[in-house]
Enzyme design. Structure first.
Site, PDB file in Angstrom:
ATOM      1  N   ASP A  97     -11.252   8.458   2.701  1.00  0.00           N
ATOM      2  CA  ASP A  97     -10.221   7.745   1.945  1.00  0.00           C
ATOM      3  C   ASP A  97      -8.900   8.064   2.629  1.00  0.00           C
ATOM      4  O   ASP A  97      -8.383   9.186   2.539  1.00  0.00           O
ATOM      5  CB  ASP A  97     -10.215   8.203   0.481  1.00  0.00           C
ATOM      6  CG  ASP A  97      -9.130   7.512  -0.342  1.00  0.00           C
ATOM      7  OD1 ASP A  97      -8.195   6.951   0.264  1.00  0.00           O
ATOM      8  OD2 ASP A  97      -9.205   7.548  -1.584  1.00  0.00           O
ATOM      9  N   LYS A 124      -0.241   2.441  -0.327  1.00  0.00           N
ATOM     10  CA  LYS A 124       0.234   3.741   0.147  1.00  0.00           C
ATOM     11  C   LYS A 124       0.288   3.725   1.677  1.00  0.00           C
ATOM     12  O   LYS A 124       1.348   3.784   2.263  1.00  0.00           O
ATOM     13  CB  LYS A 124      -0.712   4.849  -0.333  1.00  0.00           C
ATOM     14  CG  LYS A 124      -0.661   5.083  -1.832  1.00  0.00           C
ATOM     15  CD  LYS A 124      -1.698   6.106  -2.259  1.00  0.00           C
ATOM     16  CE  LYS A 124      -1.731   6.291  -3.753  1.00  0.00           C
ATOM     17  NZ  LYS A 124      -0.714   7.190  -4.283  1.00  0.00           N
ATOM     18  N   PHE A 133      -5.753   6.945 -19.592  1.00  0.00           N
ATOM     19  CA  PHE A 133      -4.349   7.293 -19.332  1.00  0.00           C
ATOM     20  C   PHE A 133      -3.496   6.079 -19.012  1.00  0.00           C
ATOM     21  O   PHE A 133      -2.279   6.109 -19.173  1.00  0.00           O
ATOM     22  CB  PHE A 133      -4.249   8.320 -18.185  1.00  0.00           C
ATOM     23  CG  PHE A 133      -4.858   7.841 -16.897  1.00  0.00           C
ATOM     24  CD1 PHE A 133      -6.215   7.981 -16.659  1.00  0.00           C
ATOM     25  CD2 PHE A 133      -4.076   7.245 -15.927  1.00  0.00           C
ATOM     26  CE1 PHE A 133      -6.788   7.535 -15.474  1.00  0.00           C
ATOM     27  CE2 PHE A 133      -4.626   6.806 -14.729  1.00  0.00           C
ATOM     28  CZ  PHE A 133      -5.998   6.950 -14.514  1.00  0.00           C
ATOM     29  N   TYR A 187      -6.746 -20.463   3.979  1.00  0.00           N
ATOM     30  CA  TYR A 187      -7.798 -19.877   3.140  1.00  0.00           C
ATOM     31  C   TYR A 187      -8.786 -19.124   4.021  1.00  0.00           C
ATOM     32  O   TYR A 187      -9.172 -18.005   3.733  1.00  0.00           O
ATOM     33  CB  TYR A 187      -8.527 -20.969   2.348  1.00  0.00           C
ATOM     34  CG  TYR A 187      -9.622 -20.381   1.487  1.00  0.00           C
ATOM     35  CD1 TYR A 187      -9.324 -19.836   0.242  1.00  0.00           C
ATOM     36  CD2 TYR A 187     -10.942 -20.322   1.942  1.00  0.00           C
ATOM     37  CE1 TYR A 187     -10.312 -19.249  -0.533  1.00  0.00           C
ATOM     38  CE2 TYR A 187     -11.928 -19.740   1.174  1.00  0.00           C
ATOM     39  CZ  TYR A 187     -11.621 -19.200  -0.065  1.00  0.00           C
ATOM     40  OH  TYR A 187     -12.588 -18.615  -0.830  1.00  0.00           O
ATOM     41  N   PHE A 194     -10.810  11.239  -6.808  1.00  0.00           N
ATOM     42  CA  PHE A 194      -9.659  10.493  -7.286  1.00  0.00           C
ATOM     43  C   PHE A 194     -10.137   9.679  -8.485  1.00  0.00           C
ATOM     44  O   PHE A 194     -11.292   9.266  -8.532  1.00  0.00           O
ATOM     45  CB  PHE A 194      -9.051   9.598  -6.192  1.00  0.00           C
ATOM     46  CG  PHE A 194      -7.828   8.905  -6.707  1.00  0.00           C
ATOM     47  CD1 PHE A 194      -6.680   9.633  -6.981  1.00  0.00           C
ATOM     48  CD2 PHE A 194      -7.832   7.549  -6.994  1.00  0.00           C
ATOM     49  CE1 PHE A 194      -5.568   9.017  -7.531  1.00  0.00           C
ATOM     50  CE2 PHE A 194      -6.709   6.929  -7.537  1.00  0.00           C
ATOM     51  CZ  PHE A 194      -5.574   7.671  -7.806  1.00  0.00           C
ATOM     52  N   THR A 195      -9.241   9.466  -9.455  1.00  0.00           N
ATOM     53  CA  THR A 195      -9.648   8.862 -10.736  1.00  0.00           C
ATOM     54  C   THR A 195     -10.492   7.597 -10.553  1.00  0.00           C
ATOM     55  O   THR A 195     -11.603   7.497 -11.085  1.00  0.00           O
ATOM     56  CB  THR A 195      -8.406   8.515 -11.586  1.00  0.00           C
ATOM     57  OG1 THR A 195      -7.486   7.789 -10.768  1.00  0.00           O
ATOM     58  CG2 THR A 195      -7.730   9.749 -12.144  1.00  0.00           C
ATOM     59  N   ARG A 249      -1.213  14.296 -14.546  1.00  0.00           N
ATOM     60  CA  ARG A 249      -2.429  14.431 -13.743  1.00  0.00           C
ATOM     61  C   ARG A 249      -3.188  15.637 -14.292  1.00  0.00           C
ATOM     62  O   ARG A 249      -3.085  16.735 -13.802  1.00  0.00           O
ATOM     63  CB  ARG A 249      -2.109  14.652 -12.256  1.00  0.00           C
ATOM     64  CG  ARG A 249      -1.360  13.537 -11.600  1.00  0.00           C
ATOM     65  CD  ARG A 249      -2.209  12.398 -11.059  1.00  0.00           C
ATOM     66  NE  ARG A 249      -2.854  11.565 -12.045  1.00  0.00           N
ATOM     67  CZ  ARG A 249      -3.368  10.363 -11.777  1.00  0.00           C
ATOM     68  NH1 ARG A 249      -3.284   9.866 -10.569  1.00  0.00           N
ATOM     69  NH2 ARG A 249      -3.963   9.661 -12.698  1.00  0.00           N
TER      70      ARG A 249
HETATM   71  N1  F0G Z   1      -7.403   6.666  -3.194  1.00  0.00           N
HETATM   72  C1  F0G Z   1      -6.356   7.484  -3.345  1.00  0.00           C
HETATM   73  C2  F0G Z   1      -6.330   8.804  -2.662  1.00  0.00           C
HETATM   74  C3  F0G Z   1      -5.289   7.087  -4.159  1.00  0.00           C
HETATM   75  O1  F0G Z   1      -4.259   7.903  -4.309  1.00  0.00           O
HETATM   76  C4  F0G Z   1      -5.331   5.823  -4.795  1.00  0.00           C
HETATM   77  C5  F0G Z   1      -4.257   5.387  -5.662  1.00  0.00           C
HETATM   78  C6  F0G Z   1      -6.443   5.013  -4.590  1.00  0.00           C
HETATM   79  C7  F0G Z   1      -7.460   5.461  -3.780  1.00  0.00           C
HETATM   80  C8  F0G Z   1      -6.554   3.666  -5.244  1.00  0.00           C
HETATM   81  O2  F0G Z   1      -5.712   2.785  -4.623  1.00  0.00           O
HETATM   82  O3  F0G Z   1      -4.036   2.101  -6.381  1.00  0.00           O
HETATM   83  O4  F0G Z   1      -4.425   0.715  -4.337  1.00  0.00           O
HETATM   84  O5  F0G Z   1      -6.129   0.840  -6.111  1.00  0.00           O
HETATM   85  N2  F0G Z   1      -3.388   6.128  -6.134  1.00  0.00           N
HETATM   86  C9  F0G Z   1      -2.274   5.717  -6.969  1.00  0.00           C
HETATM   87  C10 F0G Z   1      -1.470   6.922  -7.395  1.00  0.00           C
HETATM   88  C11 F0G Z   1      -2.645   4.870  -8.106  1.00  0.00           C
HETATM   89  O6  F0G Z   1      -0.512   6.714  -8.133  1.00  0.00           O
HETATM   90  O7  F0G Z   1      -1.738   8.042  -6.985  1.00  0.00           O
HETATM   91  P1  F0G Z   1      -5.039   1.544  -5.408  1.00  0.00           P
END
Ligand code: F0G
Length: 482
Positions: free
Chosen positions: A223, A266, A455, A80, A132-133, A389
Site C-alpha cells: 500500500d 495522498k 466513525f 470514455y 488500515f481501516t 484514531r
Molecule cells: N491506505 C492508506 C494507508 C490510507 O491512509 C488510506 C486513506 C487508504 C488506503 C484509502 O484511500 O481514502 O483514497 O480511499 N487514508 C485517509 C486518511 C482516509 O485520512 O488517513 P482512500
C-alpha cells in the site's frame, strides 16, 4: 532538502514553494463552535469545512496542487475509452515503479475492494504490518481476517525507533507455519503506517518480509498511499540508503512487490487511485472488477483532469525537496509539544502529528472514547479539526462489546504544502492550552452507531456538560471572539 541553515537561530522547517492561490479561513467564536459541534453529533467528520479554522482531519484529497499540476489539467484527453491521459499515466507509473500494468480506480479503498474481491476467501488470513481501516473492512467483509505483525516496539508511543512500521519477521514465519501458506492470499505492507502514527517501514524490513513471501509463494502487496513520507525516512534514517536518490529507492522498494496500490488522494497530491500489477494474468483477472465497479479501464472512476494532475504529482513525489517538507513540519510540531511534556507519538512520522489520547486524557474511560472526546475538544478550543484514531474507529467485537484499540490517538494531519509555520505554531499553542486544562475534557457515548466504519457517520453526545465548561474556560482565557 536537508534543513536550511540559519545564522541567528536554530533551523526551522522551510516552505519550499510560494503561495499563488489562497483560500480564506474563518475562525468562528468558541460559542458558535460549540453549537456547530453539537449539530455535528460530536463527530469531526460531520462538521462543515467552512466552520473550521485549521482542517487537520486528513491529508486525503486536500494536498495543495502545484502550478504545474494545475496547468497539466488543461491537457486532459476526455474519452470514455482510450484516453491518451491514461496511457501517459500508465507510462509514468511504469517509469517510476517498473510495473507494466495499471488498473485505475477512483480512490485507495476501491483498490482495496478489488484486491480483496480477487484474493480473499472466507477463513483466509491476511498478514500486515498494521491494518488500515478500509483495508481491514474489505477483508473482514469477505470473511477474511487480519494479522497485524508489526514489531511490538512499533506500538510503544514514546520511542526513538526510526522504523516503527517494521514487521516482526519471526511472527510472520510463525503465522505462515500455523495458517499454512495456502490460507494466506497475500501479505500487505503499508508504507508510512497510518494508524500507528504515520510511521515508516525500512527497506530492510520490506526486503525480509517479501523474501519470506516469495519463498512461500505468497503474493506481496504494497500500500503505497503514504510512500512519499516513507521514502523520505528511508533516505534520512536508513544508513545504507542515504546516498541513493528517491527514484532509486522507489524502484528498489517496488521491485520487492507483486502488486502496488495507492490512494491518489495522498500519493500524487490529487484525487484518484490505482493498482499496479506485475503479472499479466493477475492483471486480466482483476480487469472485470474495474469495469463493474469503477468505470472503463482507461479512467476507472477518475476525472481525466485529476489524472493529468497526478502524472505531474508522481514526479513531484520523487523530488526530495517536495517530500521533505511534510515530515519536517510534523517533526517541528511533535518536538515542540513533546518538549512541553505532552504525550506525543515519537519520533515524528509522516502524515501528521499524533497525540497519545490515552495519556493526554487518562481520566476518560476507554469505553468513552478518549481520542474521540479529545478531538472534539481541539475543535472547541481553537477551531482545529483533527481525526480520532482509536477505539471509536474500531468495529465492535462479535458479542457487541467494545474492541479497545491497541493505540488511542488523535491525529493532526499536515496536508502537503498547505499550512505555514505560523499556523503550525497556533496549533502547538492551542494543544498546550488544552493540555493544561485537560481535566475539563469528558467522555462521549453513541446516540447513533452505524455497524460498519461507524466513525465516519456516527453521532455522539457528551457524558456530561463538560463541553460548556471547557468553552467557558477557553473564553475566560482568549475572549468571546476567538
Ligand atoms: N491506505 C492508506 C494507508 C490510507 O491512509 C488510506 C486513506 C487508504 C488506503 C484509502 O484511500 O481514502 O483514497 O480511499 N487514508 C485517509 C486518511 C482516509 O485520512 O488517513 P482512500
Amino acid at each position: 532538502m536537508p534543513e536550511i541553515k540559519f545564522y541567528s537561530r536554530d533551523a526551522i522547517p522551510m516552505e519550499m514553494h510560494k503561495v499563488k492561490i489562497v483560500q480564506k479561513l474563518n475562525l468562528l467564536p468558541a460559542k458558535a463552535r460549540l453549537e456547530k459541534m453539537r449539530q455535528a453529533g460530536f463527530n469531526t467528520f460531520l462538521l462543515h469545512n467552512g466552520d473550521i479554522f485549521m482542517d487537520m482531519l486528513t491529508d486525503s484529497g486536500v494536498n495543495a496542487m502545484s502550478d504545474n499540476m494545475q496547468a497539466a489539467m488543461l491537457h486532459a484527453d476526455d474519452a470514455y475509452a482510450g484516453s491518451e491521459t491514461f496511457y501517459k499515466m500508465n507510462d509514468k507509473l511504469t517509469e517510476i515503479f517498473g510495473m507494466k500494468y495499471l488498473l485505475p480506480t477512483h480512490q485507495g479503498r476501491a483498490c482495496e475492494h478489488i484486491i480483496s474481491q480477487h484474493f480473499v476467501k472466507p477463513g483466509n488470513c491476511v498478514i500486515m504490518n498494521y491494518h488500515f481501516t478500509t483495508a481491514k473492512a474489505h477483508i473482514t467483509r469477505l470473511g477474511g481476517r487480519v494479522e497485524e505483525l508489526v514489531k511490538d516496539e512499533g506500538l510503544v508511543t514514546k520511542s526513538d525507533l526510526p522504523f516503527k512500521g517494521d514487521i516482526d519477521i519471526d511472527k510472520v514465519k510463525a503465522c505462515i507455519a500455523k495458517e499454512g501458506a495456502d490460507n494466506i492470499p497475500f501479505i500487505r505492507i503499508e508504507a508510512g503506517t497510518n494508524l500507528i502514527g504515520g510511521q515508516p517501514i525500512s527497506y530492510k524490513s520490506m526486503k525480509e518480509v517479501t523474501d519470506v513471501a516469495k519463498a512461500n509463494g505468497i503474493t506481496a502487496i504494497l500500500d503505497a498511499s503514504l510512500l512519499q513520507d516513507n521514502l523520505y525516512f528511508i533516505k534520512t534514517r536508513e544508513e545504507s540508503m542515504k546516498d541513493k536518490s528517491i527514484r532509486e529507492i522507489t524502484r528498489m522498494v517496488a521491485d520487492l512487490f507483486d502488486i502496488i496500490y495507492f490512494s491518489g488522494r495522498k500519493f500524487g497530491f490529487a484525487r484518484g487511485g490505482g493498482i499496479l500489477v506485475r503479472d499479466e494474468k493477475v492483471f486480466h483477472d482483476m480487469e472485470d472488477y474495474i469495469t463493474m465497479f469503477e468505470g472503463f479501464l482507461t479512467y476507472g472512476g477518475m476525472s481525466v483532469k485529476e489524472m493529468e494532475a497526478l502524472i505531474v504529482g508522481f514526479d513531484e513525489s520523487m523530488d526530495f525537496d517536495v517530500i521533505s517538507q511534510g515530515p519536517q513540519f510534523i517533526n517541528h510540531c511533535v518536538k515542540s509539544l513533546d518538549a512541553a511534556g505532552i504525550p506525543m507519538v515519537t519520533p515524528g512520522g509522516g502524515l501528521g502529528a499524533h497525540i497519545d489520547a490515552r495519556q493526554f486524557v487518562s481520566h476518560i474511560p476507554a469505553e468513552e472514547y478518549p481520542a474521540g472526546a479529545l478531538v472534539t475538544a481541539f475543535y472547541l478550543c481553537g477551531g482545529i479539526r483533527g481525526m480520532e484514531r482509536g477505539t471509536l474507529s474500531e468495529e465492535r467485537n462479535a458479542d457487541g462489546s467494545e474492541h479497545i484499540a491497541s493505540v488511542e490517538m488523535v491525529r493532526l494531519a499536515f496536508p502537503r504544502r498547505v499550512f505555514t509555520l505560523s499556523q503550525t505554531e497556533y496549533v502547538i499553542d492551542r494543544v498546550k492550552w488544552l493540555y493544561d486544562h485537560r481535566e475539563l475534557v469528558g467522555g462521549l457515548r453513541f446516540v447513533h452507531e452505524p455497524k460498519t466504519l461507524r466513525f465516519f457517520t456516527g453521532k455522539l453526545e457528551p457524558t456530561s456538560d463538560w463541553p460548556e465548561k471547557l468553552v467557558a474556560a477557553y473564553i475566560a482565557e482568549f475572549g468571546e471572539d476567538q
